[in-house]
Each structure stands twice: as C-alpha cells, then as structure tokens.
Scaffold this motif. Structure first.
Motif, short mmCIF file in Angstrom:
data_model
loop_
_atom_site.label_atom_id
_atom_site.label_comp_id
_atom_site.label_asym_id
_atom_site.label_seq_id
_atom_site.Cartn_x
_atom_site.Cartn_y
_atom_site.Cartn_z
N ALA A 163 -0.44 2.69 3.10
CA ALA A 163 0.89 2.09 2.92
C ALA A 163 1.90 2.73 3.86
CB ALA A 163 1.34 2.24 1.47
N VAL A 164 1.80 4.04 4.03
CA VAL A 164 2.72 4.74 4.93
C VAL A 164 2.32 4.50 6.38
CG1 VAL A 164 3.53 7.02 5.66
CG2 VAL A 164 3.34 6.48 3.23
N ARG B 87 4.43 -2.12 0.02
CA ARG B 87 4.98 -1.63 -1.24
C ARG B 87 3.96 -1.80 -2.36
NH1 ARG B 87 8.31 -3.32 -5.64
NH2 ARG B 87 9.75 -1.65 -6.22
N SER B 88 3.34 -2.96 -2.42
CA SER B 88 2.32 -3.20 -3.44
C SER B 88 1.14 -2.25 -3.26
CB SER B 88 1.84 -4.65 -3.37
OG SER B 88 0.79 -4.88 -4.27
N ARG B 89 0.76 -2.03 -2.00
CA ARG B 89 -0.34 -1.11 -1.70
C ARG B 89 -0.02 0.30 -2.19
NH1 ARG B 89 -2.11 -0.95 4.44
NH2 ARG B 89 -3.27 -2.80 3.90
N ALA B 90 1.21 0.76 -1.96
CA ALA B 90 1.62 2.10 -2.39
C ALA B 90 1.69 2.19 -3.92
CB ALA B 90 2.97 2.45 -1.78
N LEU B 91 2.25 1.18 -4.56
CA LEU B 91 2.36 1.21 -6.02
C LEU B 91 0.98 1.21 -6.69
CD1 LEU B 91 5.37 -1.21 -6.62
CD2 LEU B 91 5.31 1.27 -6.90
N ARG B 92 0.07 0.43 -6.16
CA ARG B 92 -1.29 0.41 -6.72
C ARG B 92 -2.01 1.72 -6.45
NH1 ARG B 92 -3.46 -5.76 -6.41
NH2 ARG B 92 -1.49 -6.70 -7.05
N GLY B 93 -1.73 2.33 -5.31
CA GLY B 93 -2.30 3.64 -5.01
C GLY B 93 -1.80 4.70 -5.96
#
Length: 164
Positions: A76-77, A16-22
């Motif tokens: 992230a996905v 989730r953090s990876r996706a939000l930062r992306g």
C-alpha cells in the motif's frame, strides 16, 4: 500515448483498502499467534504432550496472517497511486515515480493467479494476473485494482489475438 493508439479506460488501485485490510490481518493474526504460544507454554509447563501439531498450526496461521498483513501494508505504501491505463495497442502501468509503457507485442506471457475463496477475496487475490514482459520485468494486477477482472480479461484477449 499515441504509439499505443486511442485511450480506452483507466483503472486505479485502492491503496487505502489494501492498507486497511493489511492492518486488519495483522490485528487478527497477532492474538491468534499469541494464543497459540500461550497454550504451547502452558502445555510445556504442565508436562502434557500431544497437541503440538495443533498448536503449531494455530501459531503458524496467526504468524501467516501477520506476515500477509505486513506485506499488504508494504504494498500500500510502496505502490501508492498505482494506475493502469488501457489503450488500443497496449497499456501503461504507473505508480509513484515509475511509468512502464507496455505495447501488446512486448508481453511474453499472461499468467492467471485468480483464486476463488473467501481468504483470497479478502486479501486481494480474487483477481490475480501476472504480466511477464519480454525484458524480464513483471507487472502484477490484483483485486485491489478497481475493475481488475475486466482489465486482466482485456489484456489476456489482446495478447491472445496478436499476430505471432
């Protein structure tokens, strides 16, 4: 995992953090690139030359942030549910439907890619460890994994101490 010995600890990756930062990187990069393109077009229209290097840098930084953000979202996905489970004689890397059992003696080399700057910390590169296996496969541990620094230290030490 009885062949790997006793259970030590489990490390989960925060997708989730990876996706939000992306998403944030793409949201910041897009206006920067657009701003650079608009300035470039305005300079071309007015016939003023001399700032192309600066404008190219602005456009490149914006596009670079967008690409990095896209890569983080893709990871992230693609690596959803990624975990590393540490045992006495190895570790297990799991994500989605893939499980890799890694005894210490199957590791060819551990490469440290850790960076100590604000951009690396923001994009998960504050911890970077590439584990190359003898069969050619590679496993990357980055700063989005909770406790990644301790995990990479444990793996590096176990590989360093193994009998040759």
């Amino acid at each position: 995992m009885t062949e790997l010995g006793a259970y030590v600890e489990r490390f989960e990756t925060n997708s989730r953090s990876r996706a939000l930062r992306g998403l944030a990187a793409m949201a910041i990069g897009a206006p920067i690139a657009l701003f650079g393109i608009v300035l470039f077009l305005m300079a071309q229209e007015s016939g003023v030359f001399g700032g192309e290097v600066f404008l190219g840098l602005v456009i490149g930084c914006g596009l670079g942030l967008m690409l990095m953000g896209g890569w983080l979202c893709w990871q992230a996905v693609g690596k959803q549910g990624e975990t590393f489970t540490l045992y006495e004689r190895g570790f297990v890397h799991t994500w989605r439907r893939s499980t890799t059992v890694v005894p210490w003696d199957t590791i060819e080399v551990v490469v440290d890619h850790t960076k100590s700057n604000i951009l690396a910390k923001t994009l998960g590169g504050d911890v970077g460890c590439l584990v190359k296996l003898a069969d050619g496969r590679k496993i990357l541990i980055n700063g989005f994994t909770e406790g990644a620094a301790m995990l990479t230290y444990d793996i590096s030490e176990a590989v360093r101490r193994r009998p040759v």
